[in-house]
Design a protein around this motif. Structure first.
Motif, PDB file in Angstrom:
ATOM      1  N   TYR A   1       9.694   2.535   2.776  1.00  0.00           N
ATOM      2  CA  TYR A   1       9.345   2.505   4.194  1.00  0.00           C
ATOM      3  C   TYR A   1       7.945   1.923   4.421  1.00  0.00           C
ATOM      4  CZ  TYR A   1      13.309   5.642   4.251  1.00  0.00           C
ATOM      5  OH  TYR A   1      14.557   6.190   4.066  1.00  0.00           O
ATOM      6  N   ALA A   2       7.447   1.172   3.456  1.00  0.00           N
ATOM      7  CA  ALA A   2       6.091   0.624   3.563  1.00  0.00           C
ATOM      8  C   ALA A   2       5.916  -0.209   4.824  1.00  0.00           C
ATOM      9  CB  ALA A   2       5.783  -0.216   2.325  1.00  0.00           C
ATOM     10  N   SER A   3       6.924  -0.964   5.187  1.00  0.00           N
ATOM     11  CA  SER A   3       6.804  -1.861   6.344  1.00  0.00           C
ATOM     12  C   SER A   3       6.750  -1.117   7.665  1.00  0.00           C
ATOM     13  CB  SER A   3       7.974  -2.855   6.366  1.00  0.00           C
ATOM     14  OG  SER A   3       9.212  -2.167   6.507  1.00  0.00           O
ATOM     15  N   TRP A   4       7.035   0.191   7.665  1.00  0.00           N
ATOM     16  CA  TRP A   4       6.965   0.973   8.906  1.00  0.00           C
ATOM     17  C   TRP A   4       5.524   1.310   9.275  1.00  0.00           C
ATOM     18  CZ3 TRP A   4      11.439   5.114   9.238  1.00  0.00           C
ATOM     19  CH2 TRP A   4      12.660   4.462   9.070  1.00  0.00           C
ATOM     20  N   ILE A   5       4.608   1.199   8.341  1.00  0.00           N
ATOM     21  CA  ILE A   5       3.210   1.506   8.601  1.00  0.00           C
ATOM     22  C   ILE A   5       2.602   0.398   9.461  1.00  0.00           C
ATOM     23  CG2 ILE A   5       0.954   1.875   7.521  1.00  0.00           C
ATOM     24  CD1 ILE A   5       2.435   2.927   5.060  1.00  0.00           C
ATOM     25  N   ASP A   6       1.761   0.791  10.391  1.00  0.00           N
ATOM     26  CA  ASP A   6       1.149  -0.161  11.305  1.00  0.00           C
ATOM     27  C   ASP A   6       0.198  -1.103  10.565  1.00  0.00           C
ATOM     28  OD1 ASP A   6       0.126  -1.517  13.433  1.00  0.00           O
ATOM     29  OD2 ASP A   6      -0.870   0.200  14.357  1.00  0.00           O
ATOM     30  N   LYS A   7       0.394  -2.397  10.717  1.00  0.00           N
ATOM     31  CA  LYS A   7      -0.460  -3.373  10.051  1.00  0.00           C
ATOM     32  C   LYS A   7      -1.888  -3.361  10.577  1.00  0.00           C
ATOM     33  CE  LYS A   7       2.527  -6.912   8.088  1.00  0.00           C
ATOM     34  NZ  LYS A   7       2.840  -8.361   8.043  1.00  0.00           N
ATOM     35  N   LYS A   8      -2.092  -2.770  11.748  1.00  0.00           N
ATOM     36  CA  LYS A   8      -3.428  -2.730  12.329  1.00  0.00           C
ATOM     37  C   LYS A   8      -4.282  -1.609  11.730  1.00  0.00           C
ATOM     38  CE  LYS A   8      -1.732  -4.442  16.790  1.00  0.00           C
ATOM     39  NZ  LYS A   8      -1.585  -4.124  18.233  1.00  0.00           N
ATOM     40  N   MET A   9      -3.671  -0.746  10.917  1.00  0.00           N
ATOM     41  CA  MET A   9      -4.395   0.394  10.375  1.00  0.00           C
ATOM     42  C   MET A   9      -4.914   0.097   8.967  1.00  0.00           C
ATOM     43  SD  MET A   9      -3.174   4.327   9.631  1.00  0.00           S
ATOM     44  CE  MET A   9      -2.211   3.821   8.184  1.00  0.00           C
ATOM     45  N   PRO A  10      -6.222   0.010   8.772  1.00  0.00           N
ATOM     46  CA  PRO A  10      -6.780  -0.189   7.425  1.00  0.00           C
ATOM     47  C   PRO A  10      -6.516   1.039   6.550  1.00  0.00           C
ATOM     48  CG  PRO A  10      -8.392  -0.712   9.133  1.00  0.00           C
ATOM     49  CD  PRO A  10      -7.256  -0.013   9.805  1.00  0.00           C
ATOM     50  N   MET A  11      -6.331   0.797   5.261  1.00  0.00           N
ATOM     51  CA  MET A  11      -6.042   1.873   4.313  1.00  0.00           C
ATOM     52  C   MET A  11      -6.909   1.728   3.072  1.00  0.00           C
ATOM     53  SD  MET A  11      -1.873   1.862   4.585  1.00  0.00           S
ATOM     54  CE  MET A  11      -1.781   0.101   4.951  1.00  0.00           C
TER      55      MET A  11
END
Length: 238
Positions: free
Chosen positions: A166-176
């Motif tokens: 489900y990696a692609s469900w994470i918001d791309k705008k959120m730095p990790m």
């Protein structure tokens, strides 16, 4: 038992009316309400009371399995709560709930309900809500990033299991920012390596820090890193 009864009754009706080309559909709906009582620490930064018009960032910290139970004393063992006990001052609120279940995963829906309640009743900048967790709490942090992709401005995960499919469900705008000990025998570093590689391949903004010769307690180095908190304070949801 109730669900089974509905199933059997439906089969009987379908079979009995087949000759007439008619059937009766029985709708069954059952609601299960799960309630979780959380004890928690809530840290306020210096100046919070003196500046009633100012809103502050908030960091949600999810502890590991060893801190679960019915005594908040356990929550002080690691992470930001431990540093607060030592006298460290943070520039944001810190919410540190305790998972009451020693051998169960975090109930992330209940955690979100608690977080929303704290945010609504305090002067929190909703564009600057941060998330972090270690070990079992790290796995819960990944889960919350998947389930609530528009909630957090940034996330740091320390030695947590990952929801790779489900990696692609994470918001791309959120730095990790991910931390892991290379000698971790409880949750292998491969968990973080594969997740980070997957996210990088999809152009996510993610940093990865490995600690050579360090086992599962990589949270010691991770949370002692002052750069982590400076990095958090630079993040804001657009």
């Amino acid at each position: 038992m109730l669900q089974k009864l509905y199933f059997l009754l439906l089969c009987f009706v379908l079979q009995g009316c087949a000759a007439q080309s008619k059937y009766k559909l029985i709708d069954a709906e059952q609601e299960t309400v799960i309630k979780e009582n959380y004890s928690y620490y809530l840290y306020y930064p210096e100046g919070y009371e003196e500046n009633p018009e100012e809103k502050y960032p908030l960091l949600l910290f999810l502890h590991g399995g060893g801190e679960s139970g019915d005594s908040l004393v356990y929550v002080k063992r690691n992470g930001p709560p431990k540093l607060i006990q030592r006298g460290k001052k943070f520039p944001f609120l810190i919410l540190a709930p305790q998972n009451p279940q020693k051998k169960m995963w975090w109930n992330t829906r209940s955690v979100m309900q608690l977080l929303d309640t704290i945010v609504d009743n305090n002067r929190v900048d909703k564009k600057r809500i941060y998330l972090t967790g270690l070990s079992r709490g790290g796995g819960a942090a990944w889960e919350m990033a998947v389930q609530y992709p528009e909630k957090f401005a940034a996330m740091a995960v320390v030695c947590g299991m990952t929801p790779l499919p489900y990696a692609s469900w994470i918001d791309k705008k959120m730095p990790m920012w991910v931390f892991h000990g290379e000698e971790d025998e409880s949750i292998p570093i491969s968990e973080s390596e594969t997740m980070v590689a997957k996210l990088k391949s999809m152009n996510y903004d993610i940093r990865f820090t490995k600690y050579p010769g360090v086992g599962h307690d990589s949270w010691i180095q991770a949370y002692d890193n002052e750069e982590l908190y400076e990095w958090f304070m630079k993040q804001e949801r657009q």
